[in-house]
Design an enzyme around this catalytic site. Structure first.
Site, PDB file in Angstrom:
ATOM      1  N   PHE B  38       0.854  -1.195   0.000  1.00  0.00           N
ATOM      2  CA  PHE B  38       0.000   0.000   0.000  1.00  0.00           C
ATOM      3  C   PHE B  38       0.887   1.240   0.000  1.00  0.00           C
ATOM      4  CE2 PHE B  38      -4.054  -2.104   0.629  1.00  0.00           C
ATOM      5  CZ  PHE B  38      -3.622  -3.365   0.992  1.00  0.00           C
ATOM      6  N   VAL B  76       2.567  -1.667   4.367  1.00  0.00           N
ATOM      7  CA  VAL B  76       2.176  -0.285   4.152  1.00  0.00           C
ATOM      8  C   VAL B  76       3.461   0.535   4.141  1.00  0.00           C
ATOM      9  CG1 VAL B  76       0.861   1.638   5.122  1.00  0.00           C
ATOM     10  CG2 VAL B  76       0.037  -0.720   5.411  1.00  0.00           C
ATOM     11  N   CYS B  77       3.668   1.336   3.106  1.00  0.00           N
ATOM     12  CA  CYS B  77       4.896   2.125   3.035  1.00  0.00           C
ATOM     13  C   CYS B  77       4.956   3.083   4.226  1.00  0.00           C
ATOM     14  CB  CYS B  77       4.954   2.920   1.745  1.00  0.00           C
ATOM     15  SG  CYS B  77       6.349   4.064   1.737  1.00  0.00           S
ATOM     16  N   ILE B  78       6.019   2.979   4.975  1.00  0.00           N
ATOM     17  CA  ILE B  78       6.098   3.736   6.234  1.00  0.00           C
ATOM     18  C   ILE B  78       6.187   5.241   5.980  1.00  0.00           C
ATOM     19  CG2 ILE B  78       8.619   3.412   6.479  1.00  0.00           C
ATOM     20  CD1 ILE B  78       8.043   3.137   9.538  1.00  0.00           C
ATOM     21  N   ALA B  81       2.843   6.498   4.938  1.00  0.00           N
ATOM     22  CA  ALA B  81       1.896   6.383   6.050  1.00  0.00           C
ATOM     23  C   ALA B  81       2.111   7.500   7.073  1.00  0.00           C
ATOM     24  CB  ALA B  81       2.021   5.016   6.707  1.00  0.00           C
TER      25      ALA B  81
END
Lengths: 119, 130, 98
Positions: B38, B76-78, B81
């Protein structure tokens, strides 16, 4: 052997984080020494002309990320000639050595890669 | 066949539902999902802070149930995010924020995970736009 | 290597001409979401699709056609999700346009 990736950058640097987030994919891949090429097309070509001033909009300068591409081993760079021409940028000085492609060269480029991502 | 699926659109975009129905069909057809990734506004799909109106689809809840049921590797791409306020307990602590807006089954990690998934999979399918 | 191109935006928002510039002769287009609005016969987008070589296959997501009361136009094969998955396998790679 690692699969090659063509990253197609279609976003203006002035349209939020999209252009930066696309380049981040390229830089991350470059850090892993993956074979990555970039194609700038549509509004993505607005990333290339020199002399733009991000500070006027209190933004970080995207050109630093662009200049970092070759340092990360991402030096296979292309631009869609038609996208430049339609935007009146045919004669603009560009900040990166990009190879202009037109006509059948574009699908031929895409066909060369194992993977493609458009952002 | 092994699929890596990336989603760049938020839960209220049609692309989110489309990506989920696609992912369900991948598994139903006997294929494998090596990872869901994501990125960009797609990170909102991992938010537990969204409240969908009762008579509308709750895509974030559907994604969470799908990922949990099939025990999928869901990253999820940190960086994306953090920028959008999707923080797990660890990141909320690190940045001294009160709100924790994501957690299991989602994992926050870097873009390297997208590249790794693309390398491991036979097909990378990205869902973005509307 | 062949590519399956996924389009999800209305052709009035994401002009088809830039997509078509990248399209190889053995590639395919899968229209989903409002990209299916290109299938209104008589529209500019429809005319543009008619210029594609016959080797380029056109697909559209069935649910999006149904939702928009669009019939399956000539040359366009409606697909459900299982068929969408198989199309991805059939082409060498998939390009999802934003």
């Amino acid at each position: 052997m690692a699969k090659s990736l063509l990253l197609i950058c279609r976003q203006s640097p002035w349209a939020g984080t999209a252009a930066r987030e696309a380049l981040d994919i390229a830089l991350a891949g470059g850090a892993f020494e993956l074979p990555i090429a970039l194609l700038f097309m549509d509004d993505g070509v607005f990333q290339l002309p020199v002399g733009q001033q991000a500070t006027a909009l209190e933004q970080k300068d995207l050109s630093a990320n662009l200049q970092a591409l070759p340092l990360f081993g991402v030096d296979d760079l292309y631009v869609c000639q038609a996208s430049l021409a339609r935007r009146g940028l045919t004669d603009a000085t560009l900040s990166l050595p990009v190879t202009p492609l037109h006509g059948a060269e574009l699908p031929a480029l895409l066909a060369r890669f194992d993977l493609v991502m458009t952002l | 066949m092994k699929f890596a699926i990336a989603l760049f659109s938020p839960p209220h975009a049609p692309a989110s539902r489309r990506a989920l129905r696609f992912a369900e069909a991948v598994l139903a057809s006997g294929h494998e999902i090596v990872r869901l990734f994501f990125y960009r506004d797609g990170v909102y799909n991992a938010s537990c802070a969204m409240v969908a109106p009762q008579d509308e689809l709750d895509m974030a809840a559907q994604w969470r149930a799908f990922v949990a049921e099939h025990r999928l590797d869901s990253v999820v791409c940190i960086a994306a995010a953090l920028r959008r306020g999707v923080l797990n307990a660890e990141e909320a602590r690190r940045y001294e924020r009160e709100a924790i807006s994501t957690g299991a089954p989602w994992e926050l990690s870097g873009l390297g995970q997208l590249h790794e998934a693309a390398q491991l999979a036979d097909r990378l399918v990205c869902f973005g736009g509307d | 290597m062949t590519t399956l191109h996924l389009l999800s935006q209305s052709p009035w928002r994401q002009p088809l001409d830039s997509v078509l510039r990248l399209l190889g002769a053995d590639d395919a287009l899968l229209l989903c979401g409002d990209a299916c609005q290109a299938l209104h016969t008589g529209s500019e987008a429809w005319s543009l699709l008619q210029t594609l070589p016959a080797t380029v296959r056109l697909y559209a997501l069935q649910e999006d056609l149904q939702a928009r009361n669009l019939g399956a136009a000539e040359r366009v094969t409606p697909v459900d999700y299982p068929a969408f998955v198989e199309l991805c396998a059939q082409y060498d790679k998939v390009n999802g346009w934003l």
